[in-house]
Design a protein around this motif. Structure first.
Motif, PDB file in Angstrom:
ATOM      1  N   GLY A 194       0.819  -1.200   0.000  1.00  0.00           N
ATOM      2  CA  GLY A 194       0.000   0.000   0.000  1.00  0.00           C
ATOM      3  C   GLY A 194       0.852   1.249   0.000  1.00  0.00           C
ATOM      4  N   VAL A 195       0.220   2.374   0.307  1.00  0.00           N
ATOM      5  CA  VAL A 195       0.897   3.665   0.384  1.00  0.00           C
ATOM      6  C   VAL A 195       1.228   3.930   1.846  1.00  0.00           C
ATOM      7  CG1 VAL A 195       0.744   6.132  -0.131  1.00  0.00           C
ATOM      8  CG2 VAL A 195      -0.429   4.475  -1.601  1.00  0.00           C
ATOM      9  N   ALA A 196       2.504   4.023   2.171  1.00  0.00           N
ATOM     10  CA  ALA A 196       2.953   4.124   3.563  1.00  0.00           C
ATOM     11  C   ALA A 196       2.281   5.282   4.293  1.00  0.00           C
ATOM     12  CB  ALA A 196       4.474   4.287   3.612  1.00  0.00           C
ATOM     13  N   GLU A 197       1.737   4.985   5.481  1.00  0.00           N
ATOM     14  CA  GLU A 197       1.134   5.961   6.393  1.00  0.00           C
ATOM     15  C   GLU A 197      -0.095   6.646   5.804  1.00  0.00           C
ATOM     16  OE1 GLU A 197       4.072   8.675   7.774  1.00  0.00           O
ATOM     17  OE2 GLU A 197       5.362   7.125   8.634  1.00  0.00           O
ATOM     18  N   VAL A 198      -0.647   6.096   4.725  1.00  0.00           N
ATOM     19  CA  VAL A 198      -1.857   6.680   4.142  1.00  0.00           C
ATOM     20  C   VAL A 198      -2.965   5.631   4.086  1.00  0.00           C
ATOM     21  CG1 VAL A 198      -2.878   7.820   2.132  1.00  0.00           C
ATOM     22  CG2 VAL A 198      -0.519   8.319   2.774  1.00  0.00           C
ATOM     23  N   ILE A 199      -2.757   4.589   3.307  1.00  0.00           N
ATOM     24  CA  ILE A 199      -3.757   3.527   3.176  1.00  0.00           C
ATOM     25  C   ILE A 199      -3.079   2.303   2.581  1.00  0.00           C
ATOM     26  CG2 ILE A 199      -4.474   4.248   0.855  1.00  0.00           C
ATOM     27  CD1 ILE A 199      -7.355   3.477   1.652  1.00  0.00           C
ATOM     28  N   GLY A 200      -3.545   1.131   2.974  1.00  0.00           N
ATOM     29  CA  GLY A 200      -2.948  -0.083   2.441  1.00  0.00           C
ATOM     30  C   GLY A 200      -3.577  -1.327   3.042  1.00  0.00           C
ATOM     31  N   VAL A 201      -3.097  -2.477   2.595  1.00  0.00           N
ATOM     32  CA  VAL A 201      -3.549  -3.766   3.118  1.00  0.00           C
ATOM     33  C   VAL A 201      -2.745  -4.066   4.371  1.00  0.00           C
ATOM     34  CG1 VAL A 201      -3.829  -6.219   2.621  1.00  0.00           C
ATOM     35  CG2 VAL A 201      -4.069  -4.542   0.771  1.00  0.00           C
TER      36      VAL A 201
ATOM     37  N   ASP B  89       2.332  -3.614  -7.189  1.00  0.00           N
ATOM     38  CA  ASP B  89       2.074  -2.533  -8.144  1.00  0.00           C
ATOM     39  C   ASP B  89       0.580  -2.386  -8.410  1.00  0.00           C
ATOM     40  OD1 ASP B  89       4.760  -2.051  -8.310  1.00  0.00           O
ATOM     41  OD2 ASP B  89       5.037  -3.020 -10.259  1.00  0.00           O
ATOM     42  N   ALA B  90      -0.118  -3.512  -8.565  1.00  0.00           N
ATOM     43  CA  ALA B  90      -1.550  -3.473  -8.863  1.00  0.00           C
ATOM     44  C   ALA B  90      -2.336  -2.856  -7.710  1.00  0.00           C
ATOM     45  CB  ALA B  90      -2.062  -4.879  -9.167  1.00  0.00           C
ATOM     46  N   VAL B  91      -1.990  -3.230  -6.476  1.00  0.00           N
ATOM     47  CA  VAL B  91      -2.706  -2.708  -5.312  1.00  0.00           C
ATOM     48  C   VAL B  91      -2.439  -1.221  -5.131  1.00  0.00           C
ATOM     49  CG1 VAL B  91      -2.825  -2.789  -2.788  1.00  0.00           C
ATOM     50  CG2 VAL B  91      -2.827  -4.915  -4.100  1.00  0.00           C
ATOM     51  N   VAL B  92      -1.171  -0.821  -5.213  1.00  0.00           N
ATOM     52  CA  VAL B  92      -0.824   0.595  -5.012  1.00  0.00           C
ATOM     53  C   VAL B  92      -1.506   1.484  -6.041  1.00  0.00           C
ATOM     54  CG1 VAL B  92       1.069   2.265  -5.090  1.00  0.00           C
ATOM     55  CG2 VAL B  92       1.365   0.118  -3.852  1.00  0.00           C
ATOM     56  N   LEU B  93      -1.538   1.045  -7.295  1.00  0.00           N
ATOM     57  CA  LEU B  93      -2.169   1.851  -8.344  1.00  0.00           C
ATOM     58  C   LEU B  93      -3.677   1.950  -8.154  1.00  0.00           C
ATOM     59  CD1 LEU B  93      -0.189   0.671 -11.500  1.00  0.00           C
ATOM     60  CD2 LEU B  93      -0.029   2.877 -10.338  1.00  0.00           C
ATOM     61  N   ALA B  94      -4.279   0.967  -7.488  1.00  0.00           N
ATOM     62  CA  ALA B  94      -5.728   0.974  -7.297  1.00  0.00           C
ATOM     63  C   ALA B  94      -6.159   1.775  -6.073  1.00  0.00           C
ATOM     64  CB  ALA B  94      -6.248  -0.461  -7.177  1.00  0.00           C
TER      65      ALA B  94
END
Length: 224
Positions: free
Chosen positions: A48-55, A150-155
């Motif tokens: 995911g995106v560090a300190e913002v949103i992610g799995v 890459d797929a998760v971060v771009l989504a």
């Protein structure tokens, strides 16, 4: 010098016990052969995106893959489902959502990748970034993690919000405005600020009466 994800140094470090490493042996390098794979696994770190949103790390991810043997390698087409968590950029409240992403990547046979690089070596648009996007098989195995990441971060949204009409926080006291849309602070007009000190404070009237009585007494004494 950076190492491309498909470089031999990277492939030699593949752990075949890793749940994101897949075996293509059953395809037998026969173009047109295909198999499907379903797998549920724990999310790796940094998805995911560090300190913002992610799995969240070690949370559940469901994968549905289709592996197809083609002339140059194995074409991997898949779907991933996961739960994501983050923080609303407007009101800073925790938020979560379900995410589904699709992806597709060609993993080259090592010898096919060398031929591919030789054909494109003189192309004007070939640069270091394009080389980084090339993935190879290590024997019969491939690592899905960089493609999945890459797929998760771009989504994921770069500025996640808890709801589309989130009003954010009050700039004066930090209250969450969506909880009280009528929230406001009475602000004095700065044009009248200079006159506020001239208004009588509570108790000033008594003092003014005393001063008046004193002035009247002095006047009477002077007349006498």
């Amino acid at each position: 010098m950076r190492t491309a994800p498909g470089s031999q140094d990277t492939l030699n470090r593949l752990d075949h016990r890793d749940p994101l490493v897949f075996d293509t042996h059953e395809l037998g390098r026969r173009p047109g052969s295909m198999r499907t794979v379903s797998r549920t696994l724990e999310a790796p770190q940094g998805l995911g995106v560090a300190e913002v949103i992610g799995v969240p790390e070690k949370s559940e991810i469901s994968l549905e893959l289709r592996l197809e043997s083609v002339v140059e390698g194995v074409l991997v087409t898949g779907t991933a489902e996961a739960h994501v968590e983050g923080e609303c950029v407007r009101c800073l409240e925790p938020m979560d959502d379900d995410l589904e992403v699709d992806f597709q990547e060609l993993y080259y046979y090592p010898e096919s990748d060398e031929r591919h690089r030789a054909r494109t070596a003189g192309a004007e648009d070939l640069d270091e970034d394009s080389e980084d996007e090339t993935y190879r098989l290590e024997g019969d195995f491939f690592d899905l993690q960089p493609v999945l990441r890459d797929a998760v971060v771009l989504a994921l949204p770069l500025q996640p919000v808890c709801q589309d009409d989130c009003l954010g926080l009050c700039s004066e006291c930090g209250a969450r405005l969506s909880d009280d849309p009528a929230h406001h602070h009475d602000a004095a007009d700065p044009r009248w600020a200079a006159l506020q000190g001239l208004s009588a404070a509570p108790g000033d009237e008594g003092d003014e009466n005393k001063n008046s009585d004193t002035r009247e007494g002095l006047a009477e004494n002077q007349e006498k």
